[in-house]
Design an enzyme around this catalytic site. Structure first.
Site, PDB file in Angstrom:
ATOM      1  N   ASN A 260       0.846  -1.188   0.000  1.00  0.00           N
ATOM      2  CA  ASN A 260       0.000   0.000   0.000  1.00  0.00           C
ATOM      3  C   ASN A 260       0.887   1.246   0.000  1.00  0.00           C
ATOM      4  O   ASN A 260       1.444   1.620   1.022  1.00  0.00           O
ATOM      5  CB  ASN A 260      -0.898  -0.043   1.251  1.00  0.00           C
TER       6      ASN A 260
ATOM      7  N   ARG B  16      -2.726  -1.534  -3.426  1.00  0.00           N
ATOM      8  CA  ARG B  16      -3.840  -0.607  -3.274  1.00  0.00           C
ATOM      9  C   ARG B  16      -3.574   0.584  -4.185  1.00  0.00           C
ATOM     10  O   ARG B  16      -2.523   1.226  -4.095  1.00  0.00           O
ATOM     11  CB  ARG B  16      -3.935  -0.117  -1.827  1.00  0.00           C
TER      12      ARG B  16
ATOM     13  N   HIS C  28     -12.332   5.129  -0.439  1.00  0.00           N
ATOM     14  CA  HIS C  28     -12.507   4.117   0.620  1.00  0.00           C
ATOM     15  C   HIS C  28     -13.303   2.911   0.118  1.00  0.00           C
ATOM     16  O   HIS C  28     -13.898   2.185   0.917  1.00  0.00           O
ATOM     17  CB  HIS C  28     -13.287   4.686   1.840  1.00  0.00           C
TER      18      HIS C  28
ATOM     19  N   ARG D 133     -10.259  17.984   6.752  1.00  0.00           N
ATOM     20  CA  ARG D 133     -10.945  18.369   5.500  1.00  0.00           C
ATOM     21  C   ARG D 133     -12.329  18.937   5.796  1.00  0.00           C
ATOM     22  O   ARG D 133     -12.996  18.496   6.731  1.00  0.00           O
ATOM     23  CB  ARG D 133     -11.091  17.158   4.571  1.00  0.00           C
TER      24      ARG D 133
ATOM     25  N   GLU E 228      -8.760  -3.531   4.972  1.00  0.00           N
ATOM     26  CA  GLU E 228      -8.590  -3.352   3.530  1.00  0.00           C
ATOM     27  C   GLU E 228      -7.511  -4.282   2.973  1.00  0.00           C
ATOM     28  O   GLU E 228      -7.651  -4.805   1.876  1.00  0.00           O
ATOM     29  CB  GLU E 228      -8.246  -1.892   3.237  1.00  0.00           C
TER      30      GLU E 228
END
Ligand code: ADP
Length: 386
Positions: free
Chosen positions: A7, A86, A175, A236, A359
């Site tokens: 990843n 990923r 996601h 954010r 994940e």
């Protein structure tokens, strides 16, 4: 059989090695026991770091995998049957995991303009794996792929259509691997086939997003063209009137980069509270009576509530709401409050669940399945040469 998951983040490379259990098809099981070991190389490219770039980081990972204490697990490169990567952005070209070929590399490079911090590092990681793990098949698992099932009325923005044609401006969502993983785990917990369920997944980490999932397919999601849209996050903004951007740029004399910095790194929980982007600090400060931290927390929960209502409407019914990610997994009070608040609207049949995301495991499963199922031409050629 060993599967390596890589990843590549903007300044780190995480890795995890998964192994097969001879007793059963372990890649279809949900537990973490097949994870043999994992780690990361951090601060790539920073001052004092031992790795200049992601390419070198993969070299470091190879050394770690073949360290003397790992001999019982892995002896030679060929023990690894597949490497799963990923990839943050697959644009409109990928709706599922794909074996990496030259053509796939080109497509990932094309999507780099949509994820300039992530896709180029992933490409470097793939190229490095081709060198350090020569001959091993590689698979790309995209964050955006799961949301490619959104209908046009959910993914198009109300701007001139020519901008979609010219720049591919549309909702992509992110996601995806996490939403897909927890949705399938939720189906197991609910004892029903995913194809028969209407589920809302709520991923609350540093980045936060939700997805409306009908019959196993994502039909809407809160993140958009970039990860800025939707829920309030650590740093954010989430949703806001786009006119604020031009207003602030003019009043504060901000450049494009400076405005991006404000929206991505100085807003959200951090910007509102002035305390921290970390939910633990926000919760602590709010408990001690810090009003801004308290309001930031309320906004965070309010937006989730608003989207649960909206997505229940979009789905036309609801079986379960699933919470995951660092905040979703560790702050059960958010789930409890929302479940109590929404009972009058949703009724008693809707289940509120917490399911830890994984994940890497899903990337390992996708890689394993693809490699078991198909033998690509490239792979055959590579084999016949050796
Ligand atoms: P990422 O999106 O980087 O994968 P995580 O899923 O690890 O991040 O989530 C990070 C967030 O989870 C942070 O806001 C952190 O405060 C929060 N978090 C982690 N542990 C806890 C905890 N025990 N209680 C509350 N929040 C937590």
């Amino acid at each position: 059989m060993l599967i390596l998951v890589i990843n590549c983040g903007s300044s780190s490379v995480k890795y995890e090695l998964f192994g097969e259990n001879r007793d059963s098809d372990l890649f279809s099981l949900e537990n973490r026991s097949l994870s043999l070991f994992s780690g990361s190389v951090e601060r790539i490219g920073e001052k004092g770091s031992s790795c200049k770039n992601h390419y070198e980081a993969v070299g470091v990972i190879r050394k770690r995998l073949f360290a003397p204490d790992k001999k019982r697990i892995i002896r030679k490169v060929d023990d690894i049957k597949g490497i799963g990567h990923r990839i943050v952005h697959g644009g409109e070209e990928f709706s599922k995991a794909t074996e990496i070929t030259r053509g796939v590399l080109k497509s990932i490079a094309r999507s780099s303009k949509l994820a300039p911090l992530h896709n180029p590092s992933a490409l470097e990681g793939i190229k490095a794996c081709a060198r350090y793990f020569r001959g091993i098949r590689q698979v790309a698992v995209f964050d955006t792929a799961f949301h490619q099932s959104l209908p046009a009325y959910a993914y198009l923005y109300g701007i001139p259509f020519s901008f979609y044609k010219k720049y591919k401006i549309r909702k992509y969502g992110f996601h995806g691997t996490s939403h897909r993983f927890v949705a399938s785990e939720a189906a197991k917990k609910l004892g029903k086939s995913l194809t028969k369920l209407k589920i809302i997944t709520v991923h609350l980490g540093n980045g936060c997003s939700m997805a409306a999932i009908s019959g196993g397919k994502s039909i809407d999601t809160t993140m958009g063209f970039t990860p800025l849209e939707g829920l309030l996050m650590g740093t954010r903004t989430g949703d806001m009137d786009p006119a604020i951007v031009t207003f602030l740029m003019e009043k504060e004399g901000l450049s494009v980069n400076e405005m991006n910095e404000v929206m991505n790194n100085k807003s959200g929980l951090l910007g509102l509270s002035g305390v921290s982007n970390d939910m633990r600090d926000i919760a602590r400060a709010a408990k001690k009576g810090n009003k801004r931290a308290h309001t930031a927390f309320k906004i965070f929960v309010y937006r989730i509530k608003k989207y649960i209502g909206a997505y229940a409407a979009v789905l036309g019914g609801l079986d379960g709401v699933v919470f995951t990610g660092g905040i979703g997994e560790n702050m059960p009070e958010i789930k409890k409050t929302l479940a109590a608040n929404l009972r009058p609207l949703l009724g008693n049949k809707v289940k509120f669940l917490t399911i830890p995301t994984n994940e890497e495991l899903l990337i390992a499963r996708d890689t394993y399945k693809l490699i078991k199922k198909t033998k690509t031409r490239e792979y055959k050629n590579a084999k016949s040469k050796t």
